[in-house]
Design an enzyme around this catalytic site. Structure first.
Site, PDB file in Angstrom:
ATOM      1  N   GLY A 133     111.366  27.698 -25.463  1.00 46.57           N
ATOM      2  CA  GLY A 133     112.042  29.053 -25.025  1.00 46.57           C
ATOM      3  C   GLY A 133     110.782  30.176 -24.495  1.00 46.57           C
ATOM      4  O   GLY A 133     109.910  29.414 -23.678  1.00 46.57           O
ATOM      5  N   ASN A 178     127.261  27.034 -24.066  1.00 54.44           N
ATOM      6  CA  ASN A 178     126.881  28.145 -24.731  1.00 54.44           C
ATOM      7  C   ASN A 178     127.860  29.278 -25.377  1.00 54.44           C
ATOM      8  O   ASN A 178     128.388  29.783 -24.608  1.00 54.44           O
ATOM      9  CB  ASN A 178     125.778  28.853 -23.926  1.00 54.44           C
ATOM     10  CG  ASN A 178     125.195  30.028 -24.376  1.00 54.44           C
ATOM     11  OD1 ASN A 178     125.139  30.332 -25.716  1.00 54.44           O
ATOM     12  ND2 ASN A 178     124.530  30.923 -23.544  1.00 54.44           N
ATOM     13  N   CYS A 237     125.836  33.430 -26.685  1.00 54.42           N
ATOM     14  CA  CYS A 237     125.028  34.628 -25.815  1.00 54.42           C
ATOM     15  C   CYS A 237     125.242  35.992 -26.311  1.00 54.42           C
ATOM     16  O   CYS A 237     126.494  36.335 -26.299  1.00 54.42           O
ATOM     17  CB  CYS A 237     125.164  34.529 -24.216  1.00 54.42           C
ATOM     18  SG  CYS A 237     124.285  35.842 -23.471  1.00 54.42           S
TER      19      CYS A 237
HETATM   20  C1  LIG Z   1     115.020  35.948 -21.302  1.00 53.27           C
HETATM   21  C2  LIG Z   1     115.956  34.647 -21.967  1.00 53.27           C
HETATM   22  C3  LIG Z   1     117.131  34.543 -21.423  1.00 53.27           C
HETATM   23  C4  LIG Z   1     117.777  33.593 -22.022  1.00 53.27           C
HETATM   24  N1  LIG Z   1     119.201  32.968 -21.362  1.00 53.27           N
HETATM   25  C5  LIG Z   1     119.726  32.209 -21.827  1.00 53.27           C
HETATM   26  C6  LIG Z   1     120.992  31.632 -21.344  1.00 53.27           C
HETATM   27  O1  LIG Z   1     121.236  31.719 -20.207  1.00 53.27           O
HETATM   28  N2  LIG Z   1     121.802  30.448 -22.199  1.00 53.27           N
HETATM   29  C7  LIG Z   1     121.288  30.235 -23.383  1.00 53.27           C
HETATM   30  O2  LIG Z   1     121.907  29.277 -23.835  1.00 53.27           O
HETATM   31  N3  LIG Z   1     120.323  30.623 -23.961  1.00 53.27           N
HETATM   32  C8  LIG Z   1     119.623  31.700 -23.365  1.00 53.27           C
HETATM   33  N4  LIG Z   1     118.390  32.251 -24.204  1.00 53.27           N
HETATM   34  C9  LIG Z   1     118.081  31.692 -25.396  1.00 53.27           C
HETATM   35  C10 LIG Z   1     117.039  30.573 -25.387  1.00 53.27           C
HETATM   36  O3  LIG Z   1     117.607  29.590 -24.699  1.00 53.27           O
HETATM   37  C11 LIG Z   1     116.815  30.317 -26.874  1.00 53.27           C
HETATM   38  O4  LIG Z   1     117.991  29.896 -27.431  1.00 53.27           O
HETATM   39  C12 LIG Z   1     116.257  31.385 -27.577  1.00 53.27           C
HETATM   40  O5  LIG Z   1     115.660  32.141 -26.855  1.00 53.27           O
HETATM   41  C13 LIG Z   1     115.559  30.835 -28.890  1.00 53.27           C
HETATM   42  O6  LIG Z   1     114.114  30.209 -28.597  1.00 53.27           O
HETATM   43  P1  LIG Z   1     112.700  30.714 -28.272  1.00 53.27           P
HETATM   44  O7  LIG Z   1     112.446  31.642 -29.748  1.00 53.27           O
HETATM   45  O8  LIG Z   1     111.949  29.459 -28.467  1.00 53.27           O
HETATM   46  O9  LIG Z   1     112.724  31.574 -27.357  1.00 53.27           O
HETATM   47  C14 LIG Z   1     117.749  32.989 -23.341  1.00 53.27           C
HETATM   48  C15 LIG Z   1     116.436  33.567 -23.957  1.00 53.27           C
HETATM   49  C16 LIG Z   1     115.657  34.438 -23.484  1.00 53.27           C
HETATM   50  C17 LIG Z   1     114.380  35.071 -24.004  1.00 53.27           C
END
Ligand SMILES: Cc1cc2nc3c(=O)[nH]c(=O)nc-3n(C[C@H](O)[C@H](O)[C@H](O)COP(=O)(O)O)c2cc1C
Ligand SMILES: Cc1cc2nc3c(=O)[nH]c(=O)nc-3n(C[C@H](O)[C@H](O)[C@H](O)COP(=O)(O)OP(=O)(O)OC[C@H]3O[C@@H](n4cnc5c(N)ncnc54)[C@H](O)[C@@H]3O)c2cc1C
Ligand SMILES: Cc1cc2nc3c(=O)[nH]c(=O)nc-3n(C[C@H](O)[C@H](O)[C@H](O)COP(=O)(O)OP(=O)(O)OC[C@H]3O[C@@H](n4cnc5c(N)ncnc54)[C@H](O)[C@@H]3O)c2cc1C
Ligand SMILES: Cc1cc2nc3c(=O)[nH]c(=O)nc-3n(C[C@H](O)[C@H](O)[C@H](O)COP(=O)(O)O)c2cc1C
Ligand code: FES
Ligand code: FES
Lengths: 304, 255, 304, 255
Positions: free
Chosen positions: C265, C127, C130
């Site tokens: 996600g 990752n 972030c």
């Molecule tokens: C509350 C939250 C925590 C997240 N934590 C991480 C993380 O620890 N590592 C990471 O690579 N992405 C993290 N993400 C990003 C998600 O994995 C994803 O890439 C992003 O939310 C877009 O997808 P979605 O629209 O389906 O949620 C996080 C997203 C959210 C909403």
């Protein structure tokens, strides 16, 4: 009474609610609904020097809390503008602002020179951020050196108020804001649309004729607001906030983040009277909060 | 005929079959002049998937009752939500929008051709033509007998011809296969329906030298000529379906 | 019977539906709702070498068709993972993938080396995207040279399947995809969250403790889809599509645009069974379309 | 007590005053064990502004009727939409979530303190305490007489004390000013309401050496411990309100 007036350079706006280019036609389309001169300003549909037919149909797709478009700057060109549109829009009792577009720097310069001669055009908004044209447009707006060149050339050609409209499809928006300021822009407006895409899974084809298009509407608001905030901290010139503003509350977020004015875009499609409603709502908010001047809330989140 | 934005009150919601329903909407202020072929942009509340308004032809107008009707086919989330409206609910419309069909001159023989939800603009058009002293021919096409709707309403106004694809009612086949199209001589045709149907009718009219107007259903974002999303390619370049149309003379279209 | 299996490098997935890091905990939170081993894979919550407390509350805000978060990689660190989480997740009968994060390249390398020794970790997702941490994170993911360095270092330290997760907050996403491919990544996953912001106009304060945060949910889907399409055309390694996938239709858009797999996600927050529903929906779609293998639709919009 | 996702059917929607209403929800399958203090995450359909679920305490449980109740204060778009639900409508819940209040041991003297919508988790807690053979003290605080709700329901279960900010009913002032808090000796207090109220009660308990549990209402995205958005700073670091809470012993909080 609340004071809603703001200024950009020497140009005064009776209130900070403008309409976004490409979403308000030339204003005439809205005359049935309200007196468009009540607004702080009207940004006209993007003009190019030559007429443009724009992109093939289909040109739009609905997305969650937003829409994609690929109009591709369809317009009848500068000659037509001067002959047929200018006489109408010059009657408005508010700031009428041209939105200029080109494939080459010379196009922008030629347009700037011609608008410079039209006394009732209050300002030009230099659009280096249209995602829906193959040449020019976003190509200028996503490359710092090209941005600088086109802004510099237009600044030399145009003596009035110059607003530079930024593309959000970049890594560091504040770099582009700084470039615009350095090259003499009087204000920065942002954001233009985010580049997006959608697919019709039944036909298995892209929804838009050009595959990708520009995303607008409430979906983009958090990104727009973040970019306005970043730019407001990076430059001293006024910022005009654009992106997903549907109601007064949205607009106020932009003021608090550092915008001196806002533009209402996609909202006008859904509710043709959105822009005046937003204006009224801002006034009400300030009254309720007992704030006498809109300028007091501009960038307020940075000071408390 | 200035455009307006207005809250209507649902007077009735009549289900015609699995797919179709008619909304009857009462205006709070006197209705403006509405011409046949014009449409309204409807705001669908309470459906997160419907961000933009939805365009619908004005199906019928009753000036005495101060009501209009919309004939709607359930196609997705927005029309689904509209199908659940109940009397008393309110519905926000921007209307009347677009141009309209040409009312024929006295003595002209005309045929209205509608397929599926394309019959929507035809009822009010038929009324207006009848008011002009002409009995219109009305050719309606449906998939099967169960899907035939508003047959009686049209029968009150003109000479109705019917086709169903499976032959369960009227003449079997597509509208373009109905003998009336071939046998009678018309001065003018009006058509609304699926694009292949409109193209076939346009081709027939082109060959036979009959004036032909169609009502297009291009995707729209604004309905008032500002977004430039609804364009159709014509001999005069890209025109807006919402303001230059939705009614086009087929000789102007690059079909 | 429809074949839903796909591969990334040597790693086989029984189906292409994975869960996105940070939105599915370690899977255990969902065991009450369904058998998580039915999924093609689970991407674990982001891990750092040392424990992290994350950012202060408030950490989230709802936005139109989306949400902002600023969790800031709260996690208990690698020691805790090995002792307490690994024993549980290693029991899953599906691919368990670690999501690794750091402030310095050495952190990433140290994590990669330790995960390399854990036999039941099928792959790591690097990752570099972030947005909610001051050091590392998106700083790596928005600078080509830094991206290259960290990917190269991790590739050397890790012998298993390496997925690089890209940040959407860049001008040209395809450049980053190419860098990842050149440095030996087995796959690319995108998008992480878009940087956004919102303000509470009553308190006149940002909604999030860190002012800006990451936007996710359906609002970002058009941008995510566009980026997946751009990357699919730029590189040969498989792409894992992420961003606003709420239902099977959304997922299918990503396959058609060129993704070989998807991650669900934010949808899991709203409906904890979204991921399996999406899996079922994909199968149904393929059956209805009489398509025998998911691989047939990958990137299909480019070939018709 | 595994968590479930389930469609409930609205049995009743009782308006208590301008701001409050009680939804009675019938489950289709036998209810699981629910402990006082637990909550449900409710999906609000048909409101474009409500993307995420909304958390509400489980206000009451009736195992014979197989129903639960939610006491809801209209705060914004989501609760507004919920207030319009009618018997027969369905509502999707993820439940039961979170930890729960500690049921006192025989002989303990306990006081439940609720303010505004903070009285929601108190009814079911009071019932459970009464079932354990203890008559709880229940101190309720409202802004004024018109806003007093469910007084009788609580009176059936325990000794009720009342404050209103303007003195129009009960003792004038805030709950923390009510004599029962000062005069009686309690072993344990339970509190839910606005944060300043909970902090004041916690302070009182801290000084008086009384065990105190509060129910927090941090903003939540998932409600099941995966998003890590709902954290509260405790002596053991950041804990999730949705899984480690919503009930916390105040000595663990960094208040
Ligand atoms: C509350 C939250 C925590 C997240 N934590 C991480 C993380 O620890 N590592 C990471 O690579 N992405 C993290 N993400 C990003 C998600 O994995 C994803 O890439 C992003 O939310 C877009 O997808 P979605 O629209 O389906 O949620 C996080 C997203 C959210 C909403
Ligand atoms: C000028 C005009 C007049 C119309 N008159 C009528 C009418 O009288 N009665 C009626 O039932 N329908 C009419 N339509 C079509 C109607 O607007 C669409 O069916 C409706 O917007 C679909 O909304 P939805 O949310 O239910 O479907 P969505 O979920 O938005 O879409 C469902 C499906 O319908 C297709 N669709 C969406 N909008 C249109 C459109 N404008 N034209 C064709 N297909 C579309 C989509 O591509 C998709 O495949 C008219 C359209 C126009 C432009
Ligand atoms: C564990 C838990 C239990 C709860 N129990 C109840 C209950 O039994 N009855 C009840 O009426 N409410 C309860 N709440 C609060 C309730 O969840 C919110 O009032 C509701 O989500 C607001 O939704 P809305 O769409 O109407 O308001 P929104 O439009 O989302 O917000 C309106 C206003 O309410 C505030 N708000 C939103 N969510 C919360 C929240 N979680 N806590 C505090 N303020 C918030 C917003 O900041 C905003 O100022 C509980 C919250 C939690 C976390
Ligand atoms: C249909 C459409 C056409 C547009 N045309 C132009 C244009 O000609 N010139 C321009 O600078 N921006 C154009 N834009 C961008 C808008 O002015 C605005 O920057 C963008 O839509 C974001 O604001 P919104 O979310 O309020 O719509 C267009 C947007 C839409 C939706
Ligand atoms: S729908 Fe916007 S111009 Fe026609
Ligand atoms: S609300 Fe998601 S972890 Fe608590």
């Amino acid at each position: 009474m609340v004071n809603l007036g703001i200024s950009i350079g020497n140009l005064k706006f009776k209130n900070p609610v403008l309409t976004a280019s490409g979403t308000f036609g030339n204003g005439t389309e809205f005359e049935d609904f309200f007196d468009v001169s009540r607004l702080g300003g009207i940004i006209l549909k993007g003009t190019t020097i030559e007429p443009r037919e724009g992109n093939p149909y289909p040109r739009m797709a609905e997305t969650p809390s937003g829409m994609l478009n690929t109009v591709g700057l369809q317009n009848k060109g500068m000659d037509y503008f001067e002959r047929n549109i200018y006489p109408k829009v010059s009657l408005y009792k508010t700031n009428v602002i041209a939105n200029i577009n080109g494939s080459y720097i010379e196009d922008y310069v030629a347009l700037a020179e011609r608008f410079d001669k039209l006394g009732k055009i209050a300002a030009i908004e230099l659009n280096i951020s249209c995602p829906n044209v193959k040449m020019g447009g976003m190509v200028f707006g996503t490359d710092p050196a090209s941005s600088r060149k086109v802004i510099r050339a237009v600044r030399e050609a145009y003596s009035g108020t110059l607003i530079v409209k930024l593309s959000p499809n970049v890594t560091r928006i504040e770099d582009f804001a700084r470039i615009a300021e350095e090259e003499g822009a009087d204000a920065i407006s942002l954001i233009n649309t985010l580049l997006g895409m959608s697919i019709d899974i039944e036909s298995m084809k892209p929804s838009l004729s050009t595959i990708t298009g520009g995303l607008s509407g409430p979906a983009v608001k958090p990104v727009a607001l973040r970019m306005v905030w970043q730019c407001a901290r990076a430059v001293k010139v006024p910022i005009i906030g654009i992106g997903g503003i549907m109601n007064a509350s949205d607009a106020i977020e932009f003021f608090l983040a550092g915008a001196s004015a806002v533009q209402v875009g996609t909202a006008s499609f859904i509710d043709p009277v959105s822009s005046v409603r937003i204006l009224e709502g801002i006034e009400k908010y300030l009254e309720e909060k007992k704030i006498g001047d809109i300028k007091e809330i501009i960038g307020l989140i940075n000071s408390i | 005929m200035p455009k307006r934005i207005e809250d209507f009150v649902i007077r009735g919601n009549k289900r015609l079959n699995d797919d179709f329903f008619v909304l009857e909407l009462a205006a709070g202020t006197p209705l403006p002049d509405i011409n046949p072929g014009q449409f309204a942009e409807v705001k669908v509340e309470g459906s997160p998937e419907t961000f933009l308004r939805r365009p619908f032809s004005i199906h019928d107008v009753d000036y005495r009752e101060n009501t209009i009707k919309l004939l709607i086919q359930i196609a997705g989330k927005g029309t689904e939500t509209l199908s659940g409206l109940r009397p008393g609910n309110s519905l926000n419309l921007v209307y009347p929008l677009g141009n309209s069909f040409t009312i024929p001159s006295a003595g002209e023989k005309v045929l209205l051709v509608g397929g599926g939800c394309g019959i929507a603009p035809m009822l009010y058009l038929a009324r207006k033509i009848a008011q002009a002293g002409i009995v219109p021919g009305i050719l309606l096409g449906f998939r099967n007998k169960k899907r035939v709707i508003e047959y009686e309403d049209y029968q009150e106004i003109g000479d109705v011809y019917l086709t169903t694809e499976d032959g369960s009612d009227g003449v079997k086949g597509l509208v373009t296969g109905h003998p009336v199209l071939m046998n009678s001589v018309f001065d003018r045709m009006y058509c609304c329906g699926p694009e292949p149907m409109m193209k076939a009718v346009a081709r027939h009219c082109g060959n036979a030298g009959i004036a032909c107007e169609v009502s297009l259903e291009n995707l729209m974002a604004c309905g008032i000529g500002t977004c430039l999303c609804c364009v159709v390619d014509t001999v005069r370049g890209n025109l807006c379906t919402c303001t230059d149309g939705p009614v086009f003379n087929t000789k102007d279209l690059k079909w």
